[in-house]
Each structure stands twice: as C-alpha cells, then as structure tokens.
Design a protein around this motif. Structure first.
Motif, PDB file in Angstrom:
ATOM      1  N   ILE A 507       0.845  -1.191   0.000  1.00  0.00           N
ATOM      2  CA  ILE A 507       0.000   0.000   0.000  1.00  0.00           C
ATOM      3  C   ILE A 507       0.883   1.244   0.000  1.00  0.00           C
ATOM      4  N   PRO A 508       0.599   2.232  -0.846  1.00  0.00           N
ATOM      5  CA  PRO A 508       1.417   3.454  -0.851  1.00  0.00           C
ATOM      6  C   PRO A 508       1.452   4.119   0.514  1.00  0.00           C
ATOM      7  N   ASP A 509       2.572   4.730   0.819  1.00  0.00           N
ATOM      8  CA  ASP A 509       2.771   5.325   2.135  1.00  0.00           C
ATOM      9  C   ASP A 509       1.698   6.352   2.474  1.00  0.00           C
ATOM     10  N   ALA A 510       1.250   7.115   1.481  1.00  0.00           N
ATOM     11  CA  ALA A 510       0.273   8.172   1.742  1.00  0.00           C
ATOM     12  C   ALA A 510      -1.074   7.627   2.198  1.00  0.00           C
ATOM     13  N   ALA A 511      -1.370   6.362   1.905  1.00  0.00           N
ATOM     14  CA  ALA A 511      -2.663   5.783   2.274  1.00  0.00           C
ATOM     15  C   ALA A 511      -2.683   5.237   3.692  1.00  0.00           C
TER      16      ALA A 511
END
Length: 529
Positions: A507-511
């Motif tokens: 999962i992308p860090d921003a999520a």
C-alpha cells in the motif's frame, strides 16, 4: 516493494552478506535503510531524492563488483557461560559430546548476517559451523535476556526477554541492545563475532575497544527506561534539562490505550527497530500546528476515545483524528481547533463515533524520554515510554510558536468503506492468478485482530501456488502479508522489520494515515495503484 523500497534477491546467505557489505561501503544519496535478511536485501529510499531505477542500477553494480573489496567488519568477543538449558540435549541431537559442542561454538568465527525478530537480535553464521540445529517443537514463552542459542545454521543471543524457539546453550552478560547508546546495537550487520568462554578475557576490538571503565560489551550498562516521577508510576517527561517546565495534564481515564507518539524513528530497520510513530501522521501534524508546535512534536495517540484528563496548569490543546465529542468541564468544544484549558479544567474525549485513533496535542509538545531519536512508544519492541495509565502526568515542553487564531479546520469523516491503492508485492507470483484478482475484486472486512502492529482482513482465502517456506526478508509499513490462513494482514508502523510470510501487495505510504482510522467491521477495497 512499494514506491519507497526495492527488494534485491540473491542466491544464498553468503551472497546477502557480500551484497550488503558492498552497498554499505558505497552509499547512494537518497537511500535511507539497508535491511539484509536470509536471501534478500531490502533497500528503502526517499523517492524525492532518488528513484527505484537508480537504486536498482546501484544494486546491480554492487553485485558485480569485487566480492573481496569490502573491508571486514569489527570483531566483537562475547564472554559466554556455556550453561544453557538445552546444551546436553542439543549435543546429543548432533551426535557429539557437550564439551565438543562448546569447543566448536567457541572456536568458530561468526558473522552477523542480518538482524530482526527483536531490536538488536543478530542472526550469526559461520563457515566453521557444520551443524543444522532444529528449533524446539514448542517455543518457550520466555527466553531470558542474554541467552545464547542455536537454530538451523544460525547462532544468536537474545538482547531482551522474549518468547523463542531456539535451543539454548549458554548465556552472556554483554549489553546487546542499549537504546541510549550512540551505537545502540552491539552486533550490527557485518560484524565478526567470537563467543569466548567466561574464564577467558573478552573484549571488543577496533572501534568498540573499551577503556578501564567500560564493561566488556563495549558500552556502559544501561538501566531500563523508567518514567517514574512525581506521585504516579508512569509519567511522560523529558530527561533534557529545561525541556519540561512543568506538568500539563493528569490522566483521569485513559480509555483502551494511550501512547506517546511523534513521527517515529525511520532509518533503523537494519538494527531491528521499526519506524513506529503516530499511525495517522496527518492528524498529528495538524494537531501540532493548531497549538503552535513543530509538526514533529510528540502528542498522545488515544485509541477509541473514552479519555479524560485534568489540567494541572493552564495549557493549550488540540484534538484531531477520529470523530468524537470533546468537552471541557461538560461543555462541548470543537475538535480541529486550539482549546485553552484553565488550571483544574477537565478535558473529556468521548468514545469515537467514526474512526479509531484520536490525537491530543499539547502546546510545547509532550515531553517524554527520547529513545533512538524518537519519543514514540513501539508496542511490539517495547521501546519508548509505557502506555499511560490513570494518575499519570503528562509534561509539556517549552512552546516556541504562536497559537494560531483558528475557528475551524477542514477535515473529513472516516468512511466505513475505505478505498486504498495497492501495488503488486515482490511475492505476488506465489499466489494463483485468481487470488491476485480477488485482492482487488473483493470487499474486505476489518477483523477484530487490529492493533498498532497490523490489521487482519477477513474475506476470501488467497490460495498460494507455492507451499514452501519463505526465508525471512525485510518488511515495510503497508506491506500486505498473507500468513498460512490465507487472509491478508496489513503491516503498520510497529510491525516487524523482517518476516517470513509472502507479500502479495504494498500500500502506498500516503494511504497509511487513512488505514490508521479503520475499526473492526469497516470494509476495505483495494484498487491497483
């Protein structure tokens, strides 16, 4: 491994050691962490300073270089008593006498191949060690700190009391992990190690050469962190002179869990130390800005609400994160806005109506003991101040900025159905095509197995195409592991830095901030990122 890391896979453990040494000897700007494991090296990087393609080229160049170019690591000698509970049984299992096992173990030169499992726990290998030692059928619930053990081709020593399934052959008084030291881990990757029977003098050669006042571990003895002070058993306060002018709040009711969190301790995974820090980093940054703190200041992370505290002195606070009613002396006040508490006022945060974690910032920042550069509590590794309890005092540091004049702050209400991006993981090919599709086609339900370490999701079983065991490899927050039960588990900030379950997606860090607010029964949907 997501947008902030790549995983370099090599043939065997000796190739891992060579690759890690070559990378460490020729650093690349933008690389934040190198995490060697059984057959891989995880390279974490900052995408604002370098790219995955540049990192991959750097890794390939290092892999084709001179394998003998890297200098040998420092030699650390560990004074050892061969008094382990499993010594005789292990010798019998290997078909040798106990004194021969001791002689061979002490004569071998070991090398730290990688760390993991717990901060400072080193996996040692040796070309002089011919045995493959099976683990215990039933792991111990508690292995004491300093225990020296064997498992497979590895030897190692436990830095602290933990569960464990290694066969114990000895013990040492060496300080293996000292979070207050400049070099907190005694046995860092690449170090050479000898176990010296206690009757012989043991010392550290090279950079860790002790003086006459230094113990044989190469570092002073470190007392366990204690937050005792004032009249309460656990007090979050600073050890830095002048950083804590006085207590701000006394906890009346902590709710299910209250910990001190800042932005964590990134860049230490090679030492076995997770990032930790606030799970909803956006909520932390906003709360700090609302009371004039630096965005990285420590605050309280309150799980689910049900919290109350009394102001010991006049102070400013701000509440962000999950949606919950906030009251001062019974009167409703706004979240996402600075709130002044007069001395004696009671602040109450009701159980959250949406979301899971509330951030409570105090002007000046929560003044707590800094461990490895962070005041964050790591639940899994037991680093940082302990969770707060009723009666504890929360101290605030000196304030520097002005309290902003804010009537309201834009915010969103956490949804019961969260959609997050997902990139293919390094082990997606361990799963059937139908399982890879199901990951993004299904609607997953957040189970009751949820904490700061990870989130287990309930839904269709993800079937593997491979049944063999995956050797341990580096992990990251946002990695979606699939244990044998077939349901995905999302690793969060306190998750382990290495693991042996295949990662099907990342999962992308921003999520990750949004995932910090899911609660049991909520649904998660993945979309290809």
């Amino acid at each position: 491994m997501g947008e902030r890391a790549v995983l370099a896979e090599v043939a065997d453990l000796s190739a891992v050691v060579r690759l890690h040494a070559a990378l460490a000897a020729d650093p690349l700007d933008g690389v934040d962490d190198l995490v060697p494991a059984a057959r891989t090296v995880l390279i974490a990087f900052d995408p604002l300073r370098t790219s995955a393609s540049a990192v991959a080229a750097w890794v390939r160049a290092a892999a084709t270089g001179d394998p003998d170019a890297a200098p040998p690591g420092p030699l650390v000698e560990i004074a050892t008593r061969y008094d382990g509970a499993d010594l005789d049984d292990t010798a019998e299992l290997l078909g040798i006498r106990a004194d021969e096992l001791i002689a061979r173990h002490g004569a071998a030169e070991w090398m730290v191949a990688f760390t993991g499992f717990a901060p400072g726990f080193a996996y040692l290998v040796s070309a002089d060690w011919p045995f493959d030692v099976p683990r215990l059928d039933r792991p111990r619930l508690r292995v004491p700190a300093g225990a020296v053990g064997l498992a497979g081709a590895f030897s190692g020593a436990y830095p602290r009391d933990t569960p464990g399934g290694w066969r114990l052959i000895g013990s040492t008084d060496a300080v293996l992990f000292d979070p207050e030291a400049v070099d907190p881990v005694l046995l860092a990757p690449g170090s050479r190690v000898r176990f010296v029977p206690l009757r012989e003098r043991a010392h550290v050669v090279g950079p860790r050469e002790p003086d006459s006042t230094t113990p044989t571990s190469g570092r002073p003895d470190a007392a366990a962190f204690s937050s005792a002070g004032d009249s309460s058993p656990h007090v979050a306060r600073s050890s830095t002179a002048g950083a804590a002018p006085g207590p701000a709040l006394r906890i009346l009711a902590p709710g299910p869990l209250v910990t001190v969190q800042d932005l964590g301790r990134p860049g230490r995974a090679a030492l076995g130390v997770a990032r930790s820090g606030a799970l909803d980093r956006g909520a932390l940054r906003i709360a700090n800005r609302l009371v004039g703190n630096a965005e990285s200041a420590a605050a309280l992370e309150i799980t689910l609400g049900g919290f109350s505290a009394r102001a010991v002195h006049d102070c400013w606070v701000a509440v962000t994160g999950a949606v919950a009613d906030v009251r001062v002396d019974g009167r409703g006040v706004s979240a996402y806005a600075p709130v002044r508490l007069a001395r004696g006022a009671e602040l109450t945060i009701d159980p959250a109506r949406a979301g899971l974690r509330v951030i409570l910032a105090v002007r000046g920042g929560v003044a707590a003991e800094s461990v490895l550069g962070s005041r964050s509590t790591d639940i899994l590794a037991r680093l940082g101040p302990p969770p707060l309890r009723a009666g504890d005092l929360v101290h605030a540091g000196f304030a520097t900025g002005e309290v902003p004049a804010v009537d309201g702050f834009p915010r969103s209400i956490p949804s019961a159905v969260l959609e997050v991006g997902l990139r293919p993981g390094p082990r997606a090919d361990w799963f059937t095509p139908a399982s890879v599709d199901a990951l993004t086609d299904a609607s997953w339900t957040v189970s009751t197995d949820i904490d700061r370490i990870g989130i287990r999701l309930d839904g269709p079983v993800l079937e593997r195409t491979r049944r063999d065991e995956l050797p341990s490899e580096g992990m990251r927050p946002g990695a979606v592991q699939v244990p044998p039960h077939g349901r995905p588990v999302i690793l969060l900030a306190d998750g382990p830095v290495t693991g042996g379950y295949p990662v099907i997606g990342v999962i992308p860090d921003a999520a990750l901030d949004a995932l910090a607010q899911v609660r049991p029964g909520d649904r998660v949907r993945f979309r290809r990122a």
